[in-house]
Design a protein around this motif. Structure first.
Motif, mmCIF file in Angstrom:
data_model
loop_
_atom_site.group_PDB
_atom_site.id
_atom_site.type_symbol
_atom_site.label_atom_id
_atom_site.label_comp_id
_atom_site.label_asym_id
_atom_site.label_seq_id
_atom_site.Cartn_x
_atom_site.Cartn_y
_atom_site.Cartn_z
ATOM 1 N N THR A 56 -8.239 10.269 11.418
ATOM 2 C CA THR A 56 -6.964 9.781 10.888
ATOM 3 C C THR A 56 -6.800 8.123 11.525
ATOM 4 O O THR A 56 -8.246 7.782 12.386
ATOM 5 N N GLU A 116 -8.871 8.024 2.560
ATOM 6 C CA GLU A 116 -9.589 6.970 1.561
ATOM 7 C C GLU A 116 -11.261 7.081 1.930
ATOM 8 O O GLU A 116 -11.077 7.003 3.029
ATOM 9 N N GLU A 130 1.156 -1.535 0.162
ATOM 10 C CA GLU A 130 0.195 -0.080 0.059
ATOM 11 C C GLU A 130 0.268 1.605 -0.218
ATOM 12 O O GLU A 130 0.509 1.956 -1.484
ATOM 13 N N GLN A 131 2.037 1.018 0.939
ATOM 14 C CA GLN A 131 3.397 2.614 1.203
ATOM 15 C C GLN A 131 3.387 2.842 -0.505
ATOM 16 O O GLN A 131 3.374 3.642 -0.869
ATOM 17 N N GLY A 176 -2.731 8.786 6.163
ATOM 18 C CA GLY A 176 -2.982 8.698 4.840
ATOM 19 C C GLY A 176 -2.119 8.596 3.744
ATOM 20 O O GLY A 176 -2.878 8.807 2.449
ATOM 21 N N GLY A 201 -6.572 4.114 3.909
ATOM 22 C CA GLY A 201 -5.421 4.705 5.133
ATOM 23 C C GLY A 201 -7.030 5.364 5.299
ATOM 24 O O GLY A 201 -7.957 5.478 4.577
ATOM 25 N N GLN A 212 -2.254 9.380 11.827
ATOM 26 C CA GLN A 212 -1.916 9.615 10.249
ATOM 27 C C GLN A 212 -2.757 9.896 8.976
ATOM 28 O O GLN A 212 -4.294 8.609 9.374
ATOM 29 N N GLN A 243 -3.172 6.850 0.447
ATOM 30 C CA GLN A 243 -2.798 5.632 0.799
ATOM 31 C C GLN A 243 -4.619 4.441 0.977
ATOM 32 O O GLN A 243 -5.162 4.616 1.254
ATOM 33 N N VAL A 300 -0.610 4.754 13.676
ATOM 34 C CA VAL A 300 0.889 3.915 13.053
ATOM 35 C C VAL A 300 2.364 4.313 13.669
ATOM 36 O O VAL A 300 1.918 5.300 13.393
#
Length: 346
Positions: free
Chosen positions: A201, A148, A103-104, A211, A145, A209, A142, A204
């Motif tokens: 958020t 999303e 994913e990253q 994402g 994430g 985060q 992401q 992580v």
């Protein structure tokens, strides 16, 4: 007993040949005409400005990578690739940071493609003397994430928690000032409309985060859409710039020829080096390209490896690439243009 031992040995060898190994294999990917279609969708669409019919092809080149995060290659595949001149075997850590997830990786590649497209359009407009405005944008979101479904790639940041900033670092400080665990109030501009959002958020590695990746972007006086599916990375920047310039100017920039190329594009028009250029030249030649524009800083990898049917021109700037394309269009030849042999010869 001997037969059983032989069977066990064969099974061990077979099992070992199927185990994943810490390598990636780069192989030629498709060469795609940016002036045409990809997956039945027009790649470059410009609205809100006068465009002109064109001809020929300006082909972005790609590399397919086997063995990235979430995927695997086996010893058998690695050994076979070593004996295939069109492929390159590299240690996995050379291409992908340690512990980077699938994913990253997708997020990084998507963001790189998004910022590359923005920069490419800006360089073409600079050449044409067309003004635009610098902004901070959401370059990628992401998959899975926290943001999303709330933020989208291409959103322009207007404010965070009621505050504005001049650049990426300023907006990052505003984001970090929101108490941990609370949604981040943001106003973004999407398709010309301002939208106020509460962006969730997720924790992580002990840090909240969204994402997403922020990047420097631009708002243009026309709408420019470049669609290449899930292809990521920044290496098509130079070809994107030429394609935008072509559609905004009368006549066919290529003169009807099939011209491929690669190279990042910087704000000042500098063409930067990329990875996998040998595989990209093979992919271009197999797709029918006649000419190839290569970053000068990649020329040491080009000399001795260019397909015989491909005329390669070395370019260092957008202006070099534009001059080369115009020369090919006018003469049907690369005579007088710099080659990689010229660049690498002391």
């Amino acid at each position: 007993m001997a037969l059983i031992s032989l069977v066990v040995l064969c099974l061990m060898i077979l099992g070992g040949s199927l185990l994943p190994v810490p390598y990636v294999i780069e192989r030629p990917g498709p060469a795609i005409d940016v002036l045409g279609e990809y997956d039945d969708e027009q790649i470059l669409v410009i609205s809100g400005a006068e465009t002109h019919p064109t001809d020929g092809e300006l082909m972005m080149t790609t590399v397919s990578v086997d063995g990235g995060p979430g995927y695997r290659v086996t010893p058998v595949e690695v050994v076979a690739a070593w004996f295939d001149r069109s492929k390159l075997v590299l240690p996995k850590e050379v291409v992908f940071p340690e512990d980077q997830t699938r994913e990253q990786t997708t997020l990084v590649n998507t963001a790189a493609m998004s910022t590359s497209q923005q920069g490419a359009v800006a360089v073409a407009l600079d050449e044409l003397g067309i003004e635009y405005r610098d902004v901070v944008m959401i370059a990628g979101v992401q998959t899975d994430g926290a943001a999303e479904g709330t933020l989208e790639a291409g959103d322009v940041i207007v404010s965070v928690a009621g505050g504005t900033a001049d650049g990426i670092e300023g907006y990052q400080r505003l984001i970090e000032a929101v108490p941990d665990g609370e949604p981040i109030p943001m106003t973004v501009r999407r398709d010309g409309e301002e939208i106020t959002l509460e962006v969730p958020t997720a924790m992580v590695d002990g840090t909240p985060q969204m994402g997403v990746m922020l990047a420097r972007g631009h708002e243009f006086p026309m709408d420019v859409q470049i669609s290449v599916g899930d292809i990521g990375g920044p290496s098509a920047g130079m070809i994107f710039s030429l394609s935008v310039y072509d559609e905004l100017t009368p006549g066919a920039l290529t003169g009807g020829h099939r011209i491929a190329g690669t190279g990042t594009i910087a704000a000042d028009g500098a063409v930067g080096p990329i990875g996998g250029i040998r595989q990209k030249m093979v992919g271009a030649q197999e797709t029918g390209a006649e000419y190839f524009l290569a970053p000068s800083k990649n020329c040491d990898e080009v000399v001795g490896h260019a397909p015989d049917e491909l005329d390669v021109v070395a370019v260092s700037t957008f202006q070099d690439a534009l001059t080369a394309t115009e020369t090919i269009a006018d003469t049907g030849s690369t005579e007088g243009l710099p080659t990689c042999e010229d660049v690498t010869t002391p």
